[in-house]
Design a protein around this motif. Structure first.
Motif, PDB file in Angstrom:
ATOM      1  N   VAL A  17       0.909  -1.229  -0.030  1.00  0.00           N
ATOM      2  CA  VAL A  17      -0.139  -0.175  -0.034  1.00  0.00           C
ATOM      3  C   VAL A  17       0.874   1.186   0.132  1.00  0.00           C
ATOM      4  CG1 VAL A  17      -1.744   1.153   2.120  1.00  0.00           C
ATOM      5  CG2 VAL A  17      -1.644  -1.010   0.976  1.00  0.00           C
ATOM      6  N   LEU A  18       1.310   1.557   1.138  1.00  0.00           N
ATOM      7  CA  LEU A  18       2.492   2.104   0.724  1.00  0.00           C
ATOM      8  C   LEU A  18       3.409   3.180  -0.117  1.00  0.00           C
ATOM      9  CD1 LEU A  18       2.494   4.467   3.132  1.00  0.00           C
ATOM     10  CD2 LEU A  18       4.577   3.912   4.382  1.00  0.00           C
ATOM     11  N   ILE A  19       3.938   2.026  -1.112  1.00  0.00           N
ATOM     12  CA  ILE A  19       4.572   2.151  -2.175  1.00  0.00           C
ATOM     13  C   ILE A  19       3.926   2.981  -2.948  1.00  0.00           C
ATOM     14  CG2 ILE A  19       5.728   1.003  -3.526  1.00  0.00           C
ATOM     15  CD1 ILE A  19       7.330  -0.532  -2.277  1.00  0.00           C
ATOM     16  N   GLU A  26       0.963  10.304  -4.774  1.00  0.00           N
ATOM     17  CA  GLU A  26       1.820  11.538  -4.536  1.00  0.00           C
ATOM     18  C   GLU A  26       2.855  11.515  -4.894  1.00  0.00           C
ATOM     19  OE1 GLU A  26       0.494  13.408  -1.639  1.00  0.00           O
ATOM     20  OE2 GLU A  26      -0.723  12.207  -1.317  1.00  0.00           O
ATOM     21  N   GLN A  27       3.357  10.719  -5.825  1.00  0.00           N
ATOM     22  CA  GLN A  27       5.062  11.360  -6.634  1.00  0.00           C
ATOM     23  C   GLN A  27       6.098  11.762  -5.890  1.00  0.00           C
ATOM     24  OE1 GLN A  27       3.107  13.142 -10.178  1.00  0.00           O
ATOM     25  NE2 GLN A  27       2.444  11.741 -10.624  1.00  0.00           N
ATOM     26  N   GLN A  28       6.253  11.082  -4.852  1.00  0.00           N
ATOM     27  CA  GLN A  28       7.204  11.190  -3.719  1.00  0.00           C
ATOM     28  C   GLN A  28       8.312  10.147  -3.449  1.00  0.00           C
ATOM     29  OE1 GLN A  28       8.085  14.355  -2.855  1.00  0.00           O
ATOM     30  NE2 GLN A  28       6.298  15.766  -4.239  1.00  0.00           N
ATOM     31  N   ALA A  66      14.867  20.321  -1.062  1.00  0.00           N
ATOM     32  CA  ALA A  66      13.646  20.922  -2.023  1.00  0.00           C
ATOM     33  C   ALA A  66      12.660  19.707  -2.289  1.00  0.00           C
ATOM     34  CB  ALA A  66      13.982  21.763  -2.643  1.00  0.00           C
ATOM     35  N   GLN A  67      13.050  18.550  -2.479  1.00  0.00           N
ATOM     36  CA  GLN A  67      12.204  17.364  -2.193  1.00  0.00           C
ATOM     37  C   GLN A  67      11.420  16.268  -1.318  1.00  0.00           C
ATOM     38  OE1 GLN A  67      14.485  14.202  -4.890  1.00  0.00           O
ATOM     39  NE2 GLN A  67      15.105  15.213  -6.477  1.00  0.00           N
ATOM     40  N   TYR A  68      11.922  16.677  -0.431  1.00  0.00           N
ATOM     41  CA  TYR A  68      11.220  16.345   0.643  1.00  0.00           C
ATOM     42  C   TYR A  68      10.196  17.239   1.545  1.00  0.00           C
ATOM     43  CZ  TYR A  68      15.801  13.149   1.216  1.00  0.00           C
ATOM     44  OH  TYR A  68      16.734  12.857   1.397  1.00  0.00           O
TER      45      TYR A  68
END
Length: 72
Positions: A17-19, A26-28, A66-68
């Motif tokens: 699920v989380l992946i 979320e594309q993160q 900045a990506q976090y």
């Protein structure tokens, strides 16, 4: 001889699920790596709270700050 000797269990929820939620919806993908890093540290500390910051993360050079997305 391997450097690491312990296996850290990963719950099915994380893999199933989380992946999909963090990386797909979320594309993160960097956020998922942060989650795995912190989960690994917590497991090795017998699930005690982990004290960490973005500066302490080993993947910081590969993923700019900045990506976090840090949520409170």
């Amino acid at each position: 001889m391997p450097r690491f000797h312990r296996t850290v269990p990963i719950d099915d929820y994380v893999l199933d699920v989380l992946i999909r939620d963090i990386v797909g919806h979320e594309q993160q993908p960097a956020a998922f790596l942060v989650y795995l890093f912190l989960a690994g540290r917590a497991a090795r500390q017998h699930w005690q709270p982990v004290k960490s910051s973005l500066r302490m993360l080993p993947m910081k050079p590969a993923f700019p700050k900045a990506q976090y997305k840090v949520q409170s």
